[in-house]
Design an enzyme around this catalytic site. Sequence first.
Site, short mmCIF file in Angstrom:
data_model
loop_
_atom_site.label_atom_id
_atom_site.label_comp_id
_atom_site.label_asym_id
_atom_site.label_seq_id
_atom_site.Cartn_x
_atom_site.Cartn_y
_atom_site.Cartn_z
CG ASP A 18 45.41 -5.07 -74.42
OD1 ASP A 18 45.82 -4.60 -73.33
OD2 ASP A 18 44.43 -4.68 -74.96
CB ILE A 19 50.61 -3.67 -71.71
CG1 ILE A 19 49.73 -2.49 -71.63
CG2 ILE A 19 51.74 -3.78 -72.83
CD1 ILE A 19 50.46 -1.37 -71.17
CG HIS A 31 42.43 -0.62 -80.78
ND1 HIS A 31 41.81 0.45 -80.78
CD2 HIS A 31 41.83 -1.42 -79.72
CE1 HIS A 31 41.29 0.88 -79.71
NE2 HIS A 31 41.19 -0.23 -79.04
CG HIS A 72 40.35 -5.45 -78.31
ND1 HIS A 72 41.24 -5.35 -77.24
CD2 HIS A 72 39.79 -4.38 -78.72
CE1 HIS A 72 40.95 -4.05 -76.91
NE2 HIS A 72 40.18 -3.52 -77.67
#
Length: 129
Positions: free
Chosen positions: A29-30, A93, A95
């Site tokens: 994750d950016i 998605h 996490h």
Amino acid sequence: MATIFSRIVAGEIPCYKIAENDEFFAFLDINPVQKGHTLVIPKEEVSYIFDISDDKLGRYMAFAKKVAAAIQKAVPCLRIGMAVVGLEVPHSHIHLVPLNGLHDLNLDAKMEVAKEEMEQIAENIRKQF
């Protein structure tokens, strides 16, 4: 129009790739909440995780489990937490977040990590995958 995640899978947008197979893709994750925070997505655009077929959902979880094991070996933590929210991007998605405490999975608590450190974290996780 393709989601940002589909564009990442297609190579149109750069990412810190962790792993992929024919169906799934994992990348850092950016805007992580912890160092090593990774997103696992299906390559097929499906907005809601519970719209995925049972068989594919099982494979999705198995892939995420393998990614989580690699993160845990590469990033100092007690466990890997998992969250599925599904509101931020219309592409399912998961996490995966390294945890050392209960509050480490606060998805609103973004941190900045230098590009070089992100590259190193991704490399360390890839080596464990």
